[in-house]
Motif scaffolding. Structure first.
Motif, PDB file in Angstrom:
ATOM      1  N   PHE A  30       0.837  -1.205   0.000  1.00  0.00           N
ATOM      2  CA  PHE A  30       0.000   0.000   0.000  1.00  0.00           C
ATOM      3  C   PHE A  30       0.871   1.255   0.000  1.00  0.00           C
ATOM      4  O   PHE A  30       0.637   2.189  -0.770  1.00  0.00           O
ATOM      5  N   SER A  31       1.869   1.300   0.873  1.00  0.00           N
ATOM      6  CA  SER A  31       2.715   2.483   0.980  1.00  0.00           C
ATOM      7  C   SER A  31       3.488   2.725  -0.311  1.00  0.00           C
ATOM      8  O   SER A  31       3.502   3.839  -0.845  1.00  0.00           O
ATOM      9  N   GLU A  32       4.126   1.694  -0.828  1.00  0.00           N
ATOM     10  CA  GLU A  32       5.000   1.886  -1.975  1.00  0.00           C
ATOM     11  C   GLU A  32       4.213   2.042  -3.268  1.00  0.00           C
ATOM     12  O   GLU A  32       4.700   2.674  -4.209  1.00  0.00           O
ATOM     13  N   ARG A  33       3.012   1.493  -3.323  1.00  0.00           N
ATOM     14  CA  ARG A  33       2.164   1.739  -4.490  1.00  0.00           C
ATOM     15  C   ARG A  33       1.737   3.206  -4.571  1.00  0.00           C
ATOM     16  O   ARG A  33       1.411   3.713  -5.640  1.00  0.00           O
ATOM     17  N   SER A  34       1.751   3.883  -3.437  1.00  0.00           N
ATOM     18  CA  SER A  34       1.410   5.311  -3.434  1.00  0.00           C
ATOM     19  C   SER A  34       2.625   6.186  -3.715  1.00  0.00           C
ATOM     20  O   SER A  34       2.494   7.401  -3.839  1.00  0.00           O
ATOM     21  N   GLY A  35       3.817   5.576  -3.769  1.00  0.00           N
ATOM     22  CA  GLY A  35       5.026   6.325  -4.059  1.00  0.00           C
ATOM     23  C   GLY A  35       5.916   6.582  -2.869  1.00  0.00           C
ATOM     24  O   GLY A  35       6.948   7.249  -3.005  1.00  0.00           O
ATOM     25  N   VAL A  36       5.557   6.057  -1.684  1.00  0.00           N
ATOM     26  CA  VAL A  36       6.354   6.288  -0.476  1.00  0.00           C
ATOM     27  C   VAL A  36       7.120   5.021  -0.115  1.00  0.00           C
ATOM     28  O   VAL A  36       6.516   3.991   0.204  1.00  0.00           O
ATOM     29  N   VAL A  37       8.427   5.076  -0.194  1.00  0.00           N
ATOM     30  CA  VAL A  37       9.262   3.940   0.211  1.00  0.00           C
ATOM     31  C   VAL A  37       9.125   3.739   1.726  1.00  0.00           C
ATOM     32  O   VAL A  37       9.208   4.704   2.489  1.00  0.00           O
ATOM     33  N   ASN A  38       8.917   2.496   2.137  1.00  0.00           N
ATOM     34  CA  ASN A  38       8.745   2.257   3.577  1.00  0.00           C
ATOM     35  C   ASN A  38       9.761   1.238   4.076  1.00  0.00           C
ATOM     36  O   ASN A  38       9.452   0.060   4.263  1.00  0.00           O
ATOM     37  N   ILE A  39      10.987   1.714   4.285  1.00  0.00           N
ATOM     38  CA  ILE A  39      12.027   0.883   4.894  1.00  0.00           C
ATOM     39  C   ILE A  39      11.694   0.626   6.363  1.00  0.00           C
ATOM     40  O   ILE A  39      12.232  -0.278   6.996  1.00  0.00           O
ATOM     41  N   GLY A  40      10.781   1.418   6.915  1.00  0.00           N
ATOM     42  CA  GLY A  40      10.457   1.341   8.342  1.00  0.00           C
ATOM     43  C   GLY A  40       9.533   0.207   8.726  1.00  0.00           C
ATOM     44  O   GLY A  40       9.032   0.188   9.854  1.00  0.00           O
ATOM     45  N   LEU A  41       9.294  -0.757   7.840  1.00  0.00           N
ATOM     46  CA  LEU A  41       8.422  -1.888   8.183  1.00  0.00           C
ATOM     47  C   LEU A  41       8.939  -2.654   9.396  1.00  0.00           C
ATOM     48  O   LEU A  41       8.162  -3.137  10.209  1.00  0.00           O
ATOM     49  N   GLU A  42      10.251  -2.764   9.507  1.00  0.00           N
ATOM     50  CA  GLU A  42      10.841  -3.452  10.657  1.00  0.00           C
ATOM     51  C   GLU A  42      10.458  -2.743  11.958  1.00  0.00           C
ATOM     52  O   GLU A  42      10.015  -3.380  12.923  1.00  0.00           O
ATOM     53  N   GLY A  43      10.638  -1.429  11.991  1.00  0.00           N
ATOM     54  CA  GLY A  43      10.298  -0.675  13.194  1.00  0.00           C
ATOM     55  C   GLY A  43       8.816  -0.709  13.505  1.00  0.00           C
ATOM     56  O   GLY A  43       8.415  -0.781  14.676  1.00  0.00           O
ATOM     57  N   LEU A  44       7.978  -0.676  12.480  1.00  0.00           N
ATOM     58  CA  LEU A  44       6.533  -0.745  12.693  1.00  0.00           C
ATOM     59  C   LEU A  44       6.128  -2.112  13.224  1.00  0.00           C
ATOM     60  O   LEU A  44       5.220  -2.221  14.060  1.00  0.00           O
ATOM     61  N   MET A  45       6.806  -3.171  12.751  1.00  0.00           N
ATOM     62  CA  MET A  45       6.555  -4.499  13.304  1.00  0.00           C
ATOM     63  C   MET A  45       6.978  -4.573  14.765  1.00  0.00           C
ATOM     64  O   MET A  45       6.295  -5.195  15.597  1.00  0.00           O
ATOM     65  N   VAL A  46       8.113  -3.952  15.071  1.00  0.00           N
ATOM     66  CA  VAL A  46       8.590  -3.920  16.463  1.00  0.00           C
ATOM     67  C   VAL A  46       7.549  -3.248  17.356  1.00  0.00           C
ATOM     68  O   VAL A  46       7.211  -3.750  18.433  1.00  0.00           O
TER      69      VAL A  46
END
Length: 319
Positions: A30-46
């Protein structure tokens, strides 16, 4: 042990370990399809894992057996709000998306470990008593061959993850909202010309990403680790990121890639009980999921084409 017996043992375990990856990877889609790279998935999972355990331990006396499900809801809300930090930095202030995502990862683990120390006085939480359990799916469990493999002793979280992937596919490709979101990620100026609020769509996408990653983290902590510490989410978010790239930014592709990584994780954990694999040194099985992640990110199978506007900040009226 026959091949069929091995599959009866391995396939449910693979889906079980893949469930957190599937949900988190879908959030990343969802995030990257909108154009926003989300490297923060790890932190959000934490963050989701921590909130899930904290809620479970704090409210188990109120919700009883339903506590894990309520904890998923709490984790989704908190992680979604936490993802706003990434949205504000990368969308409003036009910061580098990767740098912002890395900051989210560092902040999440530091904040959660600090709170664990403050609340429990030690480096990890207590173990939860109410967790997600296995159950059979009525009628489907009696199907020959497939029943014991897919529908017996199934975790509800496995079913939830697959349902979320299918719903995400429907939303992204068969609804006006999905069309707008994909348009924003491909050509934001054209979308803006058509009256689509690019900033709002990207904010919504990042918050959906945070909510789903929070659910993924809470699933992991309440079904696999059963507590929270510094090593609870140990690279799972990065594996989910690899799954969405490996799956070519498509919900069903991301689910398939996550199942592939889940199979590798299951093999690393239960491989010692399977003939022909039991003689393989354990260290090789343990590093297998991470090696496959690197190979997937390196483009070992096919070449993935990201959304055209991925990672770019949009300034209204400027090409």
């Amino acid at each position: 042990m026959s091949l069929l017996e091995v599959l009866y043992f391995l396939v449910p375990a693979a889906i079980f370990y893949a469930a957190p990856l599937i949900v988190t990877a879908i959030g990343g889609v969802f995030s990257e399809r909108s154009g926003v790279v989300n490297i923060g998935l790890e932190g959000l999972m934490v963050m989701g894992a921590f909130i899930g355990i904290l809620f479970n331990l704090s409210f188990v006396h109120i919700f009883g057996a339903g506590t894990p499900w309520m904890a998923l809801l709490a984790a989704m809300i908190v992680a979604s709000l936490f993802s706003l930090l990434h949205a504000v930095a990368s969308i409003t202030f036009r910061a580098d998306h990767v740098v912002s995502g890395v900051a989210i990862n560092l902040l999440a683990i530091a904040l959660c470990l600090y709170l664990v120390k403050m609340i429990y006085g030690k480096g990890q939480t207590d173990f939860i008593q109410e967790r997600f359990l296995r159950d059979d799916i009525p009628f489907l469990k009696d199907i020959p061959v497939l029943g014991p493999m897919f529908f017996q002793n199934v975790y509800a979280t496995s079913v939830l993850a697959i349902v979320i992937a299918i719903l995400a596919w429907v939303v992204l490709y068969f609804t006006p909202f999905g069309l707008r979101l994909r348009a924003v990620g491909e050509h934001p100026m054209a979308a803006d010309t058509m009256g689509i609020n690019v900033t709002r769509m990207r904010y919504i996408a990042v918050m959906i990403s945070g909510g789903l990653a929070g659910i993924g983290g809470a699933i992991y902590s309440q079904s696999i680790s059963l507590d929270f510490s510094h090593s609870t989410i140990n690279g799972q978010g990065f594996m989910a990121l690899a799954a969405l790239i490996f799956g070519k930014w498509h919900p069903l592709g991301a689910m398939g890639a996550a199942l592939f990584f889940g199979f590798a994780q299951a093999l690393s954990i239960v491989g010692g009980s399977i003939p022909f694999i039991e003689d393989v040194p354990n260290v090789f099985l343990l590093i297998l999921p991470y090696v496959l992640t690197i190979l997937a990110l390196a483009g070992f199978i096919g070449k993935a084409h990201a959304p055209k506007a991925l990672g770019t900040s949009y300034i209204k009226g400027k090409r």
